[in-house]
Write a protein that holds these residues in place. Sequence first.
Motif, PDB file in Angstrom:
ATOM      1  N   LEU A   8      62.081  93.007 -87.733  1.00  0.00           N
ATOM      2  CA  LEU A   8      60.927  92.276 -88.258  1.00  0.00           C
ATOM      3  C   LEU A   8      60.799  90.914 -87.570  1.00  0.00           C
ATOM      4  O   LEU A   8      59.691  90.463 -87.254  1.00  0.00           O
ATOM      5  N   GLN A   9      61.928  90.271 -87.333  1.00  0.00           N
ATOM      6  CA  GLN A   9      61.904  88.981 -86.638  1.00  0.00           C
ATOM      7  C   GLN A   9      61.371  89.142 -85.220  1.00  0.00           C
ATOM      8  O   GLN A   9      60.596  88.293 -84.738  1.00  0.00           O
ATOM      9  N   ALA A  10      61.760  90.223 -84.555  1.00  0.00           N
ATOM     10  CA  ALA A  10      61.282  90.454 -83.193  1.00  0.00           C
ATOM     11  C   ALA A  10      59.770  90.633 -83.165  1.00  0.00           C
ATOM     12  O   ALA A  10      59.077  90.064 -82.303  1.00  0.00           O
ATOM     13  N   VAL A  11      59.228  91.407 -84.099  1.00  0.00           N
ATOM     14  CA  VAL A  11      57.777  91.615 -84.163  1.00  0.00           C
ATOM     15  C   VAL A  11      57.063  90.283 -84.384  1.00  0.00           C
ATOM     16  O   VAL A  11      56.038  89.981 -83.737  1.00  0.00           O
ATOM     17  N   CYS A  12      57.588  89.471 -85.288  1.00  0.00           N
ATOM     18  CA  CYS A  12      56.962  88.172 -85.567  1.00  0.00           C
ATOM     19  C   CYS A  12      57.023  87.244 -84.354  1.00  0.00           C
ATOM     20  O   CYS A  12      56.059  86.534 -84.056  1.00  0.00           O
ATOM     21  N   ARG A  13      58.146  87.247 -83.643  1.00  0.00           N
ATOM     22  CA  ARG A  13      58.276  86.375 -82.474  1.00  0.00           C
ATOM     23  C   ARG A  13      57.320  86.804 -81.357  1.00  0.00           C
ATOM     24  O   ARG A  13      56.762  85.954 -80.659  1.00  0.00           O
ATOM     25  N   GLY A  22      57.721  85.444 -73.482  1.00  0.00           N
ATOM     26  CA  GLY A  22      57.912  84.264 -74.324  1.00  0.00           C
ATOM     27  C   GLY A  22      58.770  84.574 -75.535  1.00  0.00           C
ATOM     28  O   GLY A  22      59.641  83.779 -75.914  1.00  0.00           O
ATOM     29  N   ALA A  23      58.537  85.736 -76.148  1.00  0.00           N
ATOM     30  CA  ALA A  23      59.330  86.117 -77.314  1.00  0.00           C
ATOM     31  C   ALA A  23      60.788  86.355 -76.934  1.00  0.00           C
ATOM     32  O   ALA A  23      61.707  85.997 -77.681  1.00  0.00           O
ATOM     33  N   ALA A  24      61.010  86.960 -75.771  1.00  0.00           N
ATOM     34  CA  ALA A  24      62.382  87.225 -75.318  1.00  0.00           C
ATOM     35  C   ALA A  24      63.146  85.917 -75.137  1.00  0.00           C
ATOM     36  O   ALA A  24      64.321  85.814 -75.511  1.00  0.00           O
ATOM     37  N   ARG A  25      62.480  84.904 -74.572  1.00  0.00           N
ATOM     38  CA  ARG A  25      63.143  83.605 -74.387  1.00  0.00           C
ATOM     39  C   ARG A  25      63.500  82.997 -75.738  1.00  0.00           C
ATOM     40  O   ARG A  25      64.582  82.418 -75.901  1.00  0.00           O
ATOM     41  N   ARG A  26      62.605  83.086 -76.703  1.00  0.00           N
ATOM     42  CA  ARG A  26      62.881  82.527 -78.025  1.00  0.00           C
ATOM     43  C   ARG A  26      64.025  83.259 -78.722  1.00  0.00           C
ATOM     44  O   ARG A  26      64.808  82.644 -79.453  1.00  0.00           O
ATOM     45  N   LEU A  27      64.107  84.556 -78.492  1.00  0.00           N
ATOM     46  CA  LEU A  27      65.138  85.355 -79.146  1.00  0.00           C
ATOM     47  C   LEU A  27      66.453  85.365 -78.389  1.00  0.00           C
ATOM     48  O   LEU A  27      67.470  85.840 -78.898  1.00  0.00           O
ATOM     49  N   GLY A  28      66.426  84.878 -77.149  1.00  0.00           N
ATOM     50  CA  GLY A  28      67.640  84.838 -76.349  1.00  0.00           C
ATOM     51  C   GLY A  28      68.058  86.191 -75.817  1.00  0.00           C
ATOM     52  O   GLY A  28      69.259  86.462 -75.643  1.00  0.00           O
ATOM     53  N   VAL A  29      67.082  87.062 -75.536  1.00  0.00           N
ATOM     54  CA  VAL A  29      67.369  88.386 -74.976  1.00  0.00           C
ATOM     55  C   VAL A  29      66.530  88.566 -73.721  1.00  0.00           C
ATOM     56  O   VAL A  29      65.621  87.779 -73.439  1.00  0.00           O
TER      57      VAL A  29
END
Length: 319
Positions: A8-13, A22-29
């Motif tokens: 759920l966090q990944a979808v939101c990011r 951009g989401a990958a950078r925020r999630l560190g993956v």
Amino acid sequence: MQLELRHLQAVCRIAEAGSLGGAARRLGVSQPALSAQLRRIERVTGGELFVRGRSGVEPTALGQFVLAKARRVLSEMDALGAEARAIDTGTPLRLGCILLVLIDGLLAETDLFRSGQEITVDLEDSVTVLARMLGAGRYDAIVYGEVNDHEVVLPEGALARTLIPKEPFCIRLSARHRLAGADRIELADLAGESWMTLVVDDDGGPEALVAACAKAGFTPSLRYRITDRKMHYDLIAAGRAISLSQPTAPAAEGTVMRPLVGAPVTGRIRLAWSRSAVSAGQAELLYRAAARAYVANVGNNAFHKEWWDAHPEVHPAAD
């Protein structure tokens, strides 16, 4: 596969960032890893959640539905953690601050309003460090300042509330200074002085001072950066430097404080907290405690009390 909170966090990011990269950078993956994870999530939800658009990825109708549910679940989980901590009075609330005038009073207020729960307080010289530590879970809440148009970037999961939207900085100078007897000082009249820069140098303060002085026709000599209050005041009292100051600052022997004409440099004070560590009720208590602590210092200087009374729109909800 069953959906987990991390899905759920990944979808939101992805929705917040507007792109997988951009989401990958925020999630560190890595982006490929996030893309693979999204495909697995879409298999569980039964269809595509995002489509590529001109400006990045955009949620589909199914994606909007999943996002709404995900945000609600994540918000409930954050509230669960924060409220559980509030009930467990054995868990201290960790507060990080920069050196603001209100801090001493805030400690007394929090002792009154948070009876039964310990509070720990750390002082930092850097607003950036405060925000980073909030994101890392080192602090549950932070109190910090911003100068002129500077905005501190807060970490994911943080909420913030402005305590004081505007306060006009003034000048502290020696009581023997040629301008010590003036009611107000033109910034241009301070050209050639040696300046004590603000203790916190990443809140926009030095940039705001340099920009204001440039408009006044000179470049300030930023000669000193002293974190020790007594040494700071002693250098000013000796006539070796002047400095910007919060208008609520207390008197110091051998120095005077005077407002600047036109208020070219202003500050604001904010409270931010981790929504997973601090409940809405706790955040409200902290806000009110900080507000009362600030208001208690308004009368330290008559010129600021006069300005404050004339600007009720900047008053916090202290009562």
